[in-house]
Design an enzyme around this catalytic site. Structure first.
Site, mmCIF file in Angstrom:
data_model
loop_
_atom_site.group_PDB
_atom_site.id
_atom_site.type_symbol
_atom_site.label_atom_id
_atom_site.label_comp_id
_atom_site.label_asym_id
_atom_site.label_seq_id
_atom_site.Cartn_x
_atom_site.Cartn_y
_atom_site.Cartn_z
ATOM 1 N N SER A 475 9.238 -30.845 -9.015
ATOM 2 C CA SER A 475 10.617 -30.502 -9.362
ATOM 3 C C SER A 475 11.153 -29.595 -8.266
ATOM 4 O O SER A 475 10.379 -28.975 -7.526
ATOM 5 C CB SER A 475 10.624 -29.755 -10.703
ATOM 6 O OG SER A 475 11.859 -29.114 -10.901
ATOM 7 N N TYR A 488 7.822 -23.388 -16.579
ATOM 8 C CA TYR A 488 8.069 -24.714 -16.015
ATOM 9 C C TYR A 488 7.888 -24.673 -14.490
ATOM 10 O O TYR A 488 7.192 -25.516 -13.916
ATOM 11 C CB TYR A 488 9.493 -25.169 -16.386
ATOM 12 C CG TYR A 488 9.844 -26.554 -15.916
ATOM 13 C CD1 TYR A 488 9.382 -27.678 -16.598
ATOM 14 C CD2 TYR A 488 10.639 -26.756 -14.787
ATOM 15 C CE1 TYR A 488 9.713 -28.956 -16.174
ATOM 16 C CE2 TYR A 488 10.972 -28.026 -14.357
ATOM 17 C CZ TYR A 488 10.511 -29.124 -15.054
ATOM 18 O OH TYR A 488 10.827 -30.392 -14.624
HETATM 19 P P1 NAD Z 1 12.048 -37.534 -20.221
HETATM 20 O O1 NAD Z 1 11.890 -36.519 -21.295
HETATM 21 O O2 NAD Z 1 13.248 -38.397 -20.224
HETATM 22 O O3 NAD Z 1 10.773 -38.452 -20.181
HETATM 23 C C1 NAD Z 1 9.482 -37.900 -20.189
HETATM 24 C C2 NAD Z 1 8.543 -38.869 -20.835
HETATM 25 O O4 NAD Z 1 7.245 -38.282 -20.814
HETATM 26 C C3 NAD Z 1 8.873 -39.155 -22.299
HETATM 27 O O5 NAD Z 1 8.849 -40.530 -22.533
HETATM 28 C C4 NAD Z 1 7.795 -38.437 -23.067
HETATM 29 O O6 NAD Z 1 7.462 -39.083 -24.284
HETATM 30 C C5 NAD Z 1 6.649 -38.484 -22.087
HETATM 31 N N1 NAD Z 1 5.687 -37.419 -22.321
HETATM 32 C C6 NAD Z 1 5.940 -36.122 -22.539
HETATM 33 N N2 NAD Z 1 4.783 -35.466 -22.748
HETATM 34 C C7 NAD Z 1 3.792 -36.384 -22.651
HETATM 35 C C8 NAD Z 1 2.394 -36.307 -22.786
HETATM 36 N N3 NAD Z 1 1.780 -35.158 -23.077
HETATM 37 N N4 NAD Z 1 1.686 -37.430 -22.616
HETATM 38 C C9 NAD Z 1 2.299 -38.592 -22.359
HETATM 39 N N5 NAD Z 1 3.627 -38.715 -22.244
HETATM 40 C C10 NAD Z 1 4.371 -37.617 -22.398
HETATM 41 O O7 NAD Z 1 11.928 -36.720 -18.855
HETATM 42 P P2 NAD Z 1 12.330 -37.124 -17.372
HETATM 43 O O8 NAD Z 1 13.554 -36.379 -17.009
HETATM 44 O O9 NAD Z 1 12.289 -38.564 -17.165
HETATM 45 O O10 NAD Z 1 11.166 -36.402 -16.586
HETATM 46 C C11 NAD Z 1 10.115 -37.076 -15.972
HETATM 47 C C12 NAD Z 1 9.405 -36.119 -15.036
HETATM 48 O O11 NAD Z 1 10.336 -35.672 -14.045
HETATM 49 C C13 NAD Z 1 8.879 -34.875 -15.708
HETATM 50 O O12 NAD Z 1 7.640 -34.517 -15.126
HETATM 51 C C14 NAD Z 1 9.925 -33.833 -15.391
HETATM 52 O O13 NAD Z 1 9.411 -32.528 -15.409
HETATM 53 C C15 NAD Z 1 10.339 -34.276 -14.006
HETATM 54 N N6 NAD Z 1 11.668 -33.783 -13.636
HETATM 55 C C16 NAD Z 1 12.786 -34.172 -14.314
HETATM 56 C C17 NAD Z 1 14.023 -33.661 -13.930
HETATM 57 C C18 NAD Z 1 15.299 -34.038 -14.595
HETATM 58 O O14 NAD Z 1 16.334 -33.462 -14.256
HETATM 59 N N7 NAD Z 1 15.324 -34.944 -15.527
HETATM 60 C C19 NAD Z 1 14.100 -32.782 -12.856
HETATM 61 C C20 NAD Z 1 12.947 -32.423 -12.198
HETATM 62 C C21 NAD Z 1 11.735 -32.940 -12.584
#
Ligand code: NAD
Length: 605
Positions: A475, A488
């Site tokens: 991130s 985080y």
């Molecule tokens: P999201 O919440 O839309 O999707 C995350 C998915 O991970 C969900 O389907 C959830 O069920 C699954 N998940 C959560 N915990 C889990 C576990 N213990 N085991 C298996 N599956 C699990 O989130 P996203 O925005 O798509 O994020 C994806 C990745 O990108 C994450 O690592 C997040 O930290 C990172 N990220 C997202 C953003 C953003 O702005 N959306 C920014 C920086 C980093």
């Protein structure tokens, strides 16, 4: 990798030489003929041949003057492409008199196979041709002529680049010296050179005939290269479908050589593989899979009597600009047929990434703790073009569950080629408000989940010894401190450092590691993010406000998915995706003080 144990050997006499031919597998199956390059003998194919033998009639032969085939006398003039074509036809007459064969050539084996796939007298004898690291000398001749006749800076640069990669071709044109070197010191050192530079596993290859193979094989160059490059045939059109496999790390051949190949090959499938030149030794599994797929598709067409071209790899119909279509084609070349595992694939970035790989023709495993969501992604992946897709339910933070999951994947689907450790959860709130339980949960999923993924699937990739790629979702919070995201950010900073360290560790095994730092991306993460210290109602309000902000920013997860595919293709180390993630990285680098000041600001949510 084993030698050619169990092979049936025979001799074929033609044009004053005796060719040593080996056969594996059931002779009533489609015949695949593997042609070796320089300085090699048929044993270079042993790994691929044994993998194909249970499904095909596999034929290998020592090219004249190599291995246990005899050399023509005199040597000069004995290795022309015309004579090599005579040899090929003699072998094919002996091993598959009634049906055309599927030809596979590596290096000089590919150079000569281009001749077999383009001259008139072999028409009807070649059912398909898979070319690896060896261009047609005629195509190459036209390629040079075009660039020399109408030079632009880019074309000249391409000429110079390939010219520099061809140093060994000039050396081989000098008389006697190459023979002395190969029969002496170079021949002795060659196995070590292959091991060190080309990462060819040690073992029963090269064989003891290397010195002779290399000395005789010098005539392949001397008898053909200058003549053909100066006077390429005017009509070297392929009369069989061609699968071109280009290793991206080939130090002998520029990928640009194949830019205009479509004009010579009406039915062309392109694949790229992140590997060096000796792919038959380093990537036998992938090669055997691609050869098998191509042979099967051509056999199916032949049997149905349709001579249509095959569009193997495009998956979904490419839309958008020419640039976008080119990018999709590049993804398809690289990822078609590969096994890709995405965690957290039920929604957001994970789902978009699984679908992008599916569109490129990859086989996709969608894993999530939300099993129903993962199943939805797997169905969508099939619709998007994945040849196979599976859903798996797993909590990435659960060590035992991950152990079991990794063992199941290996047993049922094989070794993963690309792993995307994407599952993650959000947690805001000051350190003083964050409970140990909340810390544990965020570290369990965001950090331990990535550690388990890297550890378990990285081990499988390393043991397979055929490269691969690991993508970890970090991130922008990994390099931008903030008073409201201590847990985080800590988890993501750890993922970034883990990725950088692992990248150094796995590089010698040709396994790439990338950290992706998305920025603010419009996904469901805002709905599930926890806010430490906030009561239920307050948390719901925070979540709504965050969702609104992310919605207004409206950066789609599909763009992050695209950045992920590109990063794997380019083996990038750290990829900040959105403009704010890129800007933040610049700030953190150029002005750590500025980043610290930024860390004290109250966030918008
Ligand atoms: P999201 O919440 O839309 O999707 C995350 C998915 O991970 C969900 O389907 C959830 O069920 C699954 N998940 C959560 N915990 C889990 C576990 N213990 N085991 C298996 N599956 C699990 O989130 P996203 O925005 O798509 O994020 C994806 C990745 O990108 C994450 O690592 C997040 O930290 C990172 N990220 C997202 C953003 C953003 O702005 N959306 C920014 C920086 C980093």
């Amino acid at each position: 990798m084993g030698g050619l144990t169990g092979a049936r050997e025979r001799s074929v006499h033609t044009g004053g030489v005796e060719l040593r031919v080996a056969e594996l597998g059931d002779a009533s199956r489609p015949t695949v003929v593997l042609v070796h390059g320089y300085p090699d003998s048929k044993e270079v194919w042993s790994g691929v041949a044994t993998r194909l033998a249970d499904r095909y009639h596999v034929v290998l032969y020592d090219v004249r003057g190599h291995g246990r085939s005899t050399a023509p006398r005199p040597l000069r003039g004995g290795f022309t492409l015309e004579k090599l074509t005579d040899d090929f036809l003699a072998v094919v007459d002996a091993v598959s008199p009634d049906a055309p064969v599927h030809l596979v050539g590596h290096d000089w084996g590919s150079v000569q196979s281009w001749e077999f796939a383009t001259v008139e007298r072999t028409r009807g004898r070649v059912a398909s041709f898979t070319s690896l690291s060896g261009p047609s000398l005629d195509h190459f001749g036209h390629w040079i002529k075009k660039r020399a006749a109408r030079p632009t800076p880019r074309r000249l640069a391409q000429l110079v680049n390939q010219g520099a990669k061809s140093w060994y071709v000039y050396m081989l044109h000098t008389p006697v010296l190459p023979e002395l070197a190969w029969r002496g010191p170079l021949g002795k050192r060659w196995p070590r050179v292959l091991e060190r530079l080309e990462k060819v596993p040690a073992g029963d290859y090269p064989t003891s005939s290397l010195g002779n193979d290399a000395a005789h094989g010098a005539w392949l160059y001397r008898d053909n290269v200058r003549a053909r490059l100066r006077h390429p045939r005017p009509d070297p059109y392929a009369h069989a479908p061609v699968q071109l496999i280009t290793p991206t790390g080939d130090i002998f051949l520029s990928q640009r050589l194949y830019d205009e190949l479509e004009s010579w090959v009406p039915q062309l499938v392109r694949r790229t593989i992140p590997a060096k030149h000796w792919v038959p030794r380093t990537r036998p599994d992938q090669l055997a899979a691609w050869i098998g797929e191509f042979v099967d598709s051509q056999e199916a067409l032949r049997q149905s009597g349709r001579a249509t071209s095959l569009t193997l790899v495009e998956g979904g119909r490419p839309r958008g600009s020419a640039r976008r279509r080119a990018a999709l084609a590049r993804y398809a070349e690289r990822f078609a047929g590969q096994l890709v595992l995405v965690t957290g694939a039920a929604g957001g970035i994970g789902r978009a990434t699984a679908l992008a790989f599916a569109t490129a023709g990859a086989r996709v495993i969608a894993a999530d703790r939300d099993g129903a969501g993962a199943a939805g992604t797997a169905r969508a992946a099939l619709a998007a073009g994945a040849p196979r897709a599976w859903a798996e339910t797993v909590d990435v933070g659960d060590e035992q569950a991950m152990d079991k999951f990794a063992a199941k994947v290996a047993a049922e689907y094989g070794t993963v080629d690309v792993l995307v450790n994407n599952a993650g959860i959000g947690l805001s709130g000051s350190l003083l408000d964050t409970t140990p339980e909340e810390w544990r949960r965020v570290l369990d999923v965001n950090l331990w989940g990535v550690i388990h993924g890297c550890r378990l699937f990285g081990r499988q990739m390393a043991d397979r010894n055929q490269g691969g790629h690991i993508v970890n979702l970090a991130s922008a919070a990994a390099y931008l401190p903030s008073k409201t995201l201590p847990a985080y950010s800590t988890s993501k900073a750890a993922v970034l450092m883990l990725s950088e360290s692992l990248r150094a560790e796995l590089a010698p095994r040709s396994i790439g590691v990338t950290a992706i730092c998305p920025g603010i991306v419009n996904t469901g993460i805002t709905r599930t993010s926890r806010f430490a210290g906030a009561g239920k109602e307050e948390e719901a309000k925070h979540q709504q406000r965050a969702a609104k902000l992310y919605g207004v920013r409206n950066y789609p997860p599909e763009k992050v998915a695209d950045a992920i595919l590109r990063a794997v293709l380019d083996n990038s180390a750290v990829v900040p995706v959105t403009p704010e993630a890129r800007g933040g990285r610049l700030l953190a680098r150029l002005s750590p003080k500025g980043a610290r000041a930024f860390a004290r600001l109250n966030p918008p949510v």
